[in-house]
Write a protein that holds these residues in place. Structure first.
Motif: not given
Length: 315
Positions: A78-89, A143-159
């Motif tokens: 039941d969460s509906i959110e508009t996104l920025g430039e990137f998203d990790l869930v 419940n679904g979890i979304v990660f902060s932009s800081t965390v996304i930047l840290k793991v992006f290279n691994r992904l």
């Protein structure tokens, strides 16, 4: 003619990925993921010009990264959110989820999707001390979890590295490393309400759990603080302080969230009017219900239902 309880098997083709799914009586499809029983996980890295995949659910865990998605809209439970430039869930335990075009105008959307079976992490394996943070994260993914932009930047290279590496043991180790880094960061928030996801209370306190169970069973009725306090042998003032200390929120906020969780589920799964759902879920004033719903969910009850109905049109 097929009955309401029957399902039809459909095939959806998206960017050369062929996925089977079942259409159920409501607006959410059940995906049969491409994950083989002999594989630890499934990974796909794709570029696309728009979001077209309908709202869906599946038993597998899914870690989904999206880039160049500004203005797109994410639905998880039941969460509906508009996104920025990137998203990790991270989603798990069959929670509904999907991404829709909404106001996104970028035609070079990148999506890295990793799906892995719950069998990959057995209860005995997850009980080890070294995996405690991953265990907690996977539990919260219901419940679904979304990660902060800081965390996304840290793991992006691994992904990104995983997406370009060859399938095999080393890629599996990299997935474990990504999950560990995400879990250890603790920098994430849950998306859907527990009531919508039909999750049982998990707090350690027996008194708090007893009150939560009572509220879940009686949310349609008038619930008084004095009755809740008496249920656990405390004064109303002492109980209010105790509940907030143990849960991090007030008892009134918890009751509202439970009622809203049931309301959002009814908006998705039934054809009852907004007014009917309002009173069925313990709210005694339609104007107050609309105001609280929009404040908590970011949309009016009607707009929330329309999002799910629009996803149905994609099928």
């Amino acid at each position: 003619m097929a009955s309401d309880c029957q399902t039809d098997i459909e095939i959806l083709t998206t960017n050369c990925l062929i996925v089977a799914y079942t259409i159920t009586m409501n607006t959410v499809i059940t995906e049969i993921t491409p994950l083989s029983e002999k594989d630890c996980f499934y990974l796909v890295d794709r570029y696309k010009d728009r979001f077209t995949y309908p709202l869906h659910r599946h038993k597998e865990y899914e870690l989904n990264f999206v880039a160049n998605c500004h203005g797109a809209r994410r639905v998880v439970g039941d969460s509906i959110e508009t996104l920025g430039e990137f998203d990790l869930v991270l989603v798990g335990h069959g929670i509904e989820h999907g991404w829709e075009q909404h106001e996104c105008v970028n035609d070079k959307i990148r999506e890295i999707t990793i799906q892995f079976s719950p069998d990959l992490f057995s209860e005995n394996f997850l009980s080890k001390n070294q995996l405690s943070s991953i265990r907690q994260m996977l539990a919260r993914s219901a419940n679904g979890i979304v990660f902060s932009s800081t965390v996304i930047l840290k793991v992006f290279n691994r992904l990104d590295s995983m997406a370009h590496s060859k399938p095999g043991f080393l890629r599996m180790l990299e997935l474990l490393a990504v999950l560990y880094e995400l879990a250890e960061s603790g920098d994430y928030r849950t998306l859907s309400s527990s009531t919508f996801a039909a999750l049982e209370p998990t707090v350690d306190s027996r008194r708090v759990r007893k009150v939560q169970e009572y509220i879940n069973q009686n949310y349609r009725r008038d619930i008084r603080l004095a009755d809740l306090a008496a249920l656990v042998g405390m004064t109303p003032t002492a109980f209010s302080r105790f509940f907030k200390l143990r849960t991090g929120r007030s008892i009134s906020d918890f009751i509202i969230d439970v009622r809203l969780g049931h309301a959002t589920r009814k908006l998705v799964d039934s054809t009852n009017s907004v007014a009917e759902i309002c009173y069925e879920c313990g709210f005694n004033n339609i104007s107050n219900f609309n105001r609280i719903f929009k404040k908590k969910k970011g949309n009016s009850p009607k707009a929330f239902r329309d999002v799910y109905q629009n996803h149905k049109m994609l099928v």
